[in-house]
Design an enzyme around this catalytic site. Structure first.
Site, short mmCIF file in Angstrom:
data_model
loop_
_atom_site.label_atom_id
_atom_site.label_comp_id
_atom_site.label_asym_id
_atom_site.label_seq_id
_atom_site.Cartn_x
_atom_site.Cartn_y
_atom_site.Cartn_z
N ARG A 48 -5.43 0.32 2.30
CA ARG A 48 -6.25 0.94 3.36
C ARG A 48 -6.00 0.23 4.69
O ARG A 48 -5.85 0.86 5.73
CB ARG A 48 -7.73 0.89 2.99
CG ARG A 48 -8.72 1.08 4.12
CD ARG A 48 -8.88 2.49 4.59
NE ARG A 48 -9.48 3.30 3.55
CZ ARG A 48 -9.43 4.62 3.54
NH1 ARG A 48 -8.83 5.27 4.50
NH2 ARG A 48 -9.99 5.30 2.57
N ILE A 62 -15.16 -3.50 7.73
CA ILE A 62 -15.75 -2.94 6.51
C ILE A 62 -14.61 -2.57 5.55
O ILE A 62 -14.25 -1.39 5.43
CB ILE A 62 -16.64 -1.73 6.83
CG1 ILE A 62 -17.69 -2.11 7.88
CG2 ILE A 62 -17.31 -1.20 5.56
CD1 ILE A 62 -18.59 -0.98 8.32
N PRO A 63 -14.01 -3.58 4.90
CA PRO A 63 -12.91 -3.28 3.96
C PRO A 63 -13.39 -2.42 2.79
O PRO A 63 -14.45 -2.67 2.22
CB PRO A 63 -12.46 -4.66 3.47
CG PRO A 63 -13.04 -5.64 4.42
CD PRO A 63 -14.27 -5.00 5.00
N HIS A 64 -12.58 -1.41 2.48
CA HIS A 64 -12.87 -0.54 1.34
C HIS A 64 -11.56 0.08 0.88
O HIS A 64 -10.56 0.03 1.60
CB HIS A 64 -13.90 0.52 1.69
CG HIS A 64 -13.52 1.37 2.86
ND1 HIS A 64 -13.60 0.92 4.17
CD2 HIS A 64 -13.03 2.62 2.94
CE1 HIS A 64 -13.20 1.87 4.98
NE2 HIS A 64 -12.83 2.92 4.27
N GLY A 65 -11.57 0.65 -0.30
CA GLY A 65 -10.35 1.21 -0.88
C GLY A 65 -9.99 2.57 -0.30
O GLY A 65 -10.75 3.18 0.45
#
Length: 145
Positions: A48, A62-65
């Protein structure tokens, strides 16, 4: 916010990282260690970042997949890490607050809206960054409904 989504076990105050990848791997590892995701999700979080940075401004990322990473999510969870010295995200963006998200189905949308409400106030970000206890962070997020 649901009690099991954000707990003392998914908050780390005063962390330090050499680079963005190390920071994202750390936050992803917290989500994995609490049973929210599999190892595959961490790789999807890194993917991402390659597609588009999760840096949101105001020292927040806001790290997310990726969409493909959804199958690696076991249950909805949140991890919060403060980085007082900051870590560089992308070119020249300093991040001091990392909020890792793993959302089952569409639950991530509700979490994102709550995070947006909290992080829209600069004083809330300062409160999180200056928090002396994990409970202070939890109570700030629990105030948002």
């Amino acid at each position: 916010m649901s009690e099991n989504i954000l707990t003392a076990k998914t908050i780390e105050l005063g962390a330090s990282f050499d680079n963005q990848e190390e920071a994202v791997r750390y936050v992803g590892g917290m989500l994995r260690d609490q049973g929210y995701v599999t190892d595959e999700y961490i790789e999807q979080m890194l993917e991402r970042e390659e597609v588009t940075s999760t840096y949101m401004g105001n020292f927040v990322a806001i790290p997310h997949g990726t969409e493909a990473g959804k199958k690696a999510v076991k249950e909805t969870g949140l991890a919060i890490v403060t980085v007082p010295e900051g870590v560089e995200f992308g070119s020249g963006n300093t991040v001091k607050l990392l909020i890792g998200i793993a959302g089952k189905g569409d639950e991530h949308l509700e979490i994102l809206s709550q995070i947006a409400i909290v992080c829209s106030e600069e004083e809330n970000i300062d409160t999180i960054l200056n928090a002396q206890s994990k409970e202070e962070v939890i109570s700030l997020f629990n105030e948002v409904e």
